[in-house]
Design a protein around this motif. Sequence first.
Motif, mmCIF file in Angstrom:
data_model
loop_
_atom_site.group_PDB
_atom_site.id
_atom_site.type_symbol
_atom_site.label_atom_id
_atom_site.label_comp_id
_atom_site.label_asym_id
_atom_site.label_seq_id
_atom_site.Cartn_x
_atom_site.Cartn_y
_atom_site.Cartn_z
ATOM 1 N N TYR A 31 31.415 46.261 43.307
ATOM 2 C CA TYR A 31 32.599 46.689 42.570
ATOM 3 C C TYR A 31 32.525 48.189 42.334
ATOM 4 N N GLU A 46 43.931 39.692 42.473
ATOM 5 C CA GLU A 46 44.030 39.276 41.081
ATOM 6 C C GLU A 46 42.639 39.326 40.446
ATOM 7 N N CYS A 47 42.623 39.332 39.134
ATOM 8 C CA CYS A 47 41.432 39.557 38.298
ATOM 9 C C CYS A 47 40.088 39.211 38.948
ATOM 10 N N LEU A 48 39.208 40.208 38.966
ATOM 11 C CA LEU A 48 37.897 40.027 39.589
ATOM 12 C C LEU A 48 36.770 39.929 38.558
ATOM 13 N N GLY A 49 37.112 39.788 37.290
ATOM 14 C CA GLY A 49 36.056 39.650 36.278
ATOM 15 C C GLY A 49 35.396 40.977 35.948
ATOM 16 N N GLN A 92 37.121 46.048 44.490
ATOM 17 C CA GLN A 92 35.960 45.584 45.228
ATOM 18 C C GLN A 92 35.921 46.335 46.544
ATOM 19 N N SER A 144 41.146 33.004 49.098
ATOM 20 C CA SER A 144 41.677 34.346 49.382
ATOM 21 C C SER A 144 40.664 35.306 49.989
ATOM 22 N N GLN A 190 45.103 44.011 40.141
ATOM 23 C CA GLN A 190 46.399 44.375 39.553
ATOM 24 C C GLN A 190 46.800 43.472 38.385
ATOM 25 N N THR A 191 45.902 42.597 37.932
ATOM 26 C CA THR A 191 46.256 41.670 36.858
ATOM 27 C C THR A 191 46.327 42.384 35.495
ATOM 28 N N GLY A 192 46.961 41.715 34.514
ATOM 29 C CA GLY A 192 47.207 42.274 33.176
ATOM 30 C C GLY A 192 46.196 43.281 32.644
ATOM 31 N N PRO A 193 44.966 42.856 32.364
ATOM 32 C CA PRO A 193 44.001 43.797 31.773
ATOM 33 C C PRO A 193 43.816 45.078 32.585
ATOM 34 N N MET A 243 46.146 46.290 34.658
ATOM 35 C CA MET A 243 47.444 46.952 34.557
ATOM 36 C C MET A 243 47.519 47.769 33.264
ATOM 37 N N CYS A 258 37.420 43.222 33.898
ATOM 38 C CA CYS A 258 38.542 43.712 33.096
ATOM 39 C C CYS A 258 38.145 44.793 32.100
ATOM 40 N N GLY A 259 36.906 44.756 31.624
ATOM 41 C CA GLY A 259 36.462 45.741 30.644
ATOM 42 C C GLY A 259 36.106 47.072 31.277
ATOM 43 N N TYR A 260 36.083 47.094 32.599
ATOM 44 C CA TYR A 260 35.676 48.316 33.305
ATOM 45 C C TYR A 260 36.820 48.789 34.204
#
Lengths: 451, 166
Positions: B142, B125-128, B137, B70, B86-89, B91, B130-132
């Motif tokens: 980031y 989708e999730c870029l690693g 990107q 991608s 836009q992935t779960g965490p 969102m 999630c905690g921030y």
Amino acid sequence: MGVKLLLEKAHVEGIRTYEVYRREGGYRGVEKALKTMGPESIVDEVKKSGLRGRGGAGFPAGMKWSFIAKPEGVPRHLVCNADESEPGTFKDRYLMEFLPHLLIEGLIISSFALGSNDTYIYIRGEYAWIVDILEQAIDEAKANGFLGKNILGTGFNCEIHVQRGAGAYICGEETALIESLEGKRGNPRIKPPFPAIQGVWQRPTVVNNVETLAAVVPIINMGGEEYAKIGVGKSTGTKLMSACGNINKPGVYEIDMTISVEEFLYSDEYCGGIANGKRLKACIPGGSSVPILPANLLLKTAKGETRYMNYESLSDGGFATGSMMGSGGFIVLDEDQCVVKNTYTFARFYRHESCGQCSPCREGTGWMEKLLYRLEKGQGKISDIDLLWDIQRKIEGNTICPLGDAAAWPVAAAIRHFRDEFEWHITNAAEAQTRNYGLAHYADEIHVPTP
Amino acid sequence: MIKFSETQLTEFNRLVARYPEGKQKSALLPVLHLAQDSFGGWLSSDTMDYVAELLNIKPIEVYEVATFYSMYNLKPVGKYMFEVCQTGPCMLRGSDDIIAYIGETLGIKPGETTADGLFTLKTVECLGACGYAPMMQLGKYYREHLTKEKVDSIIAECRNIAATNN
Ligand SMILES: Cc1cc2nc3c(=O)[nH]c(=O)nc-3n(C[C@H](O)[C@H](O)[C@H](O)COP(=O)(O)O)c2cc1C
Ligand code: SF4
Ligand code: FES
């Protein structure tokens, strides 16, 4: 404060540089391993430590190492899996960003144990700036004689190369990673042959997670037996957890696997409780592919016992009432969140990431995404819930690689525990567009019948 | 004419040298990153053919890879690409609002580029990170803990850089 074996020095000023890392006792593990231990005794220490792979599957690392084939004259390779793409997981990034030398040290020891003269770090392409951090650490280690030719005069040669991926979750699966390392699409291979026999360029290969390889450093420094005393049962040592979602203190925490889920979630040392004074609704404790649990099953098992942050306790109850440690991505949902929507985003993720080789995964993930989208938008039918259940059942176990299972489990668990929320999205379609279902009964005390 | 400069060729050679003799194809992913960065932020078929020639592999081997991953852009993108997770965490922490806000502010939908060619909005989708969350990107780095105010200042920052570079 629990024991810290990996992140203890993460906040030391300048620890990213060789000088500071070395001053703080770094590279002692390499000296000990290369000068006083042979490859076999390193493998033995790792076996004794009970260390389980931290990439998600939890397979014993020492055992995996002992499977590597050693045909005469054929080079072997160690590959570090830094693809880290499981939603909710960002611990490897933290380790590489703040303690690059810890990983490099672990890689040198492990390369020596496995006989890998060219070791590769396969890192997800988006972590572009971390590549610079790692390459700098590699250059420094080399300039100080810990990499390159004849390391510490032992005759062992080793180079570490960092290769960037380019955006594909599937490349975290070890055989897809190997294909990608060979410059191909990330299509998982059919096993056997296993990578330990025929991996990258058909050579014997071991693929391990970043955290697994970093943990080799404390294991060598303290000895496998001492390491195994930390933790409980088969959950030895410490584990990195990345916590996110609706909590006060998202971040990466190193835990001793004896603490309870409640302590991890609510104490100030870790997640600091649910954000904005809300209540806990649900949690996915080990990354997006492990089963979601409602609040009441997260903090206690179905038997009413305290649930702990370790492999065994998190999976207590199997898929019916338990979950898994997985990759340690701890995702928390507060009472205002919608489980249907959350599940939809995961279904979309797995559809996007399916490599497309197997029909159940390729077609099933797309179908589940469409159905969940429809349900979320209030356009679903009650029969869609059963259809979703049916589709996930048909994916699970019927594919080349475990991505199929990883896509099926979150949908299955969401329906299993939150079926009434799904139904409400259908029966109260208009209302579901303006508000969420709420906490409902998901935090209610579980009634355990006394025998 | 698509051709690497001297410095780019040095980097190309460094990348290829990491793999065993005869396994130069292994350098394909890193080389495609280099090519994308060097030739306008996307991979045209000319660029891909050039990479095939350099690595001594068939063009189809390059197309296969370029279409699978991608991060490779197969058509031109804006100078600044906002890749919003836009992935779960994310969102759970309000990424939908951030995506909508960027869209409104720039007048584009996800997947589109502004008429001046400056901005592309892309959902990923999730870029690693999630905690921030919410996050995006932007180029190599980031941008995390996004708020509407932060988005405004990032847009202004990009416009400023573009203006001083012109
Ligand atoms: C779809 C999929 C994605 C995976 N992603 C990762 C990943 O990003 N990082 C990782 O270390 N392991 C990942 N794994 C697990 C690897 O296949 C492999 O088991 C792991 O790298 C082995 O390392 P360990 O034994 O040290 O855990 C993934 C597996 C699957 C099926
Ligand atoms: S299960 Fe999915 S991702 Fe894995 S090989 Fe099959 S199609 Fe590809
Ligand atoms: S979900 Fe957005 S970075 Fe992980």
